[in-house]
Design an enzyme around this catalytic site. Structure first.
Site, mmCIF file in Angstrom:
data_model
loop_
_atom_site.group_PDB
_atom_site.id
_atom_site.type_symbol
_atom_site.label_atom_id
_atom_site.label_comp_id
_atom_site.label_asym_id
_atom_site.label_seq_id
_atom_site.Cartn_x
_atom_site.Cartn_y
_atom_site.Cartn_z
ATOM 1 C CG LEU A 1 -2.188 -0.776 1.106
ATOM 2 C CD1 LEU A 1 -2.863 -0.931 2.453
ATOM 3 C CD2 LEU A 1 -3.094 -0.044 0.130
ATOM 4 C CG HIS B 1 2.045 -10.687 9.832
ATOM 5 N ND1 HIS B 1 2.490 -10.606 8.524
ATOM 6 C CD2 HIS B 1 3.000 -11.352 10.517
ATOM 7 C CE1 HIS B 1 3.675 -11.200 8.446
ATOM 8 N NE2 HIS B 1 3.994 -11.670 9.634
HETATM 9 C C1 GRF Z 1 -3.395 -15.423 5.554
HETATM 10 O O1 GRF Z 1 -2.399 -16.155 6.236
HETATM 11 C C2 GRF Z 1 -3.194 -13.952 5.829
HETATM 12 O O2 GRF Z 1 -2.738 -13.678 7.133
HETATM 13 C C3 GRF Z 1 -2.141 -13.639 4.844
HETATM 14 O O3 GRF Z 1 -2.638 -14.252 3.656
HETATM 15 C C4 GRF Z 1 -3.172 -15.531 4.037
HETATM 16 C C5 GRF Z 1 -4.408 -15.858 3.256
HETATM 17 O O4 GRF Z 1 -5.444 -15.020 3.676
HETATM 18 N N1 GRF Z 1 -1.891 -12.239 4.738
HETATM 19 P P1 GRF Z 1 -6.949 -15.177 3.065
HETATM 20 O O5 GRF Z 1 -7.341 -16.632 3.148
HETATM 21 O O6 GRF Z 1 -6.896 -14.685 1.641
HETATM 22 O O7 GRF Z 1 -7.785 -14.312 3.953
#
Ligand code: GRF
Length: 195
Positions: free
Chosen positions: A88, A104
């Protein structure tokens, strides 16, 4: 804001539907990738979607303008970056200082920052022989990656025969999906009190 499978978005959608996130609604799902399954999850829940991708906006400044315009159109009170994999711009982070939170998949500050995302985080945790790991929700600041004030964390054990995949699944299901709902509810409440 999403980029991938959207399981954290699904946790937020479910949290709003069942009231664990009170007095709030998800006004927009903004994806950095057109093919993200997170967009399908949003559509199934009747939530407006928009894609702001590198392909459509190769120029960083124009991309930041598009993101800010989309967030403003949706009258955004709080931004949650949930599996959002695009960097970002400082301008966007500054515009939502104190109103942008990120999930995170580690116990920050460990295993955070440049290059620590997705399964790379869990690979590093295993390589270091950690006995536990977890997830963190933190404010997004305009200083660095994963560097904002920590809001909430949840620990999970690392098992003997864990692989990056089994560990990612445990962190997602037993930490991320819980604290992203709890933290979002708490921050929505806090922001509403300061309106
Ligand atoms: C997750 O571990 C998140 O913390 C990281 O990306 C992974 C997938 O997230 N930033 P999602 O299933 O797309 O919400």
């Amino acid at each position: 804001m999403v980029s991938g499978g959207g399981t954290n978005l699904q946790a937020l959608l479910d949290g709003v539907a069942d009231g664990r996130i009170a007095d709030a609604r998800i006004g927009l799902v903004l994806s950095s990738r057109a093919g993200a399954y997170a967009l399908e999850r949003a559509r199934l829940a009747g939530v407006k979607t928009i894609v702001v991708s590198k392909e459509d906006y190769p120029d960083e400044e124009e991309k930041a303008d598009a993101i800010l315009a989309a967030l403003a159109d949706a009258k955004t009170g709080l931004v949650v970056t949930a599996g959002y994999m695009s960097l970002l711009s400082r301008r966007v982070c500054s515009a939502y200082k104190g109103r942008m939170i990120n999930i995170h998949p580690s116990l920050l500050p460990k295993y955070g920052g440049e290059g620590f995302y997705g399964s790379r985080v869990h690979r590093a945790v295993l390589a270091a022989g950690e006995k536990e790991t977890g997830a963190t929700v933190h404010y997004v600041d305009d200083v660095g990656i994963d560097s904002g004030e920590i809001i909430m964390q949840k620990r999970v054990p690392v098992m003997e025969n864990d692989t990056p995949e089994t560990l990612q699944k445990r962190v997602l299901e037993e930490a991320e999906h819980l604290i992203i709902v709890e933290a979002t509810n708490a921050i929505v409440k806090k922001l509403a009190e300061n309106l």
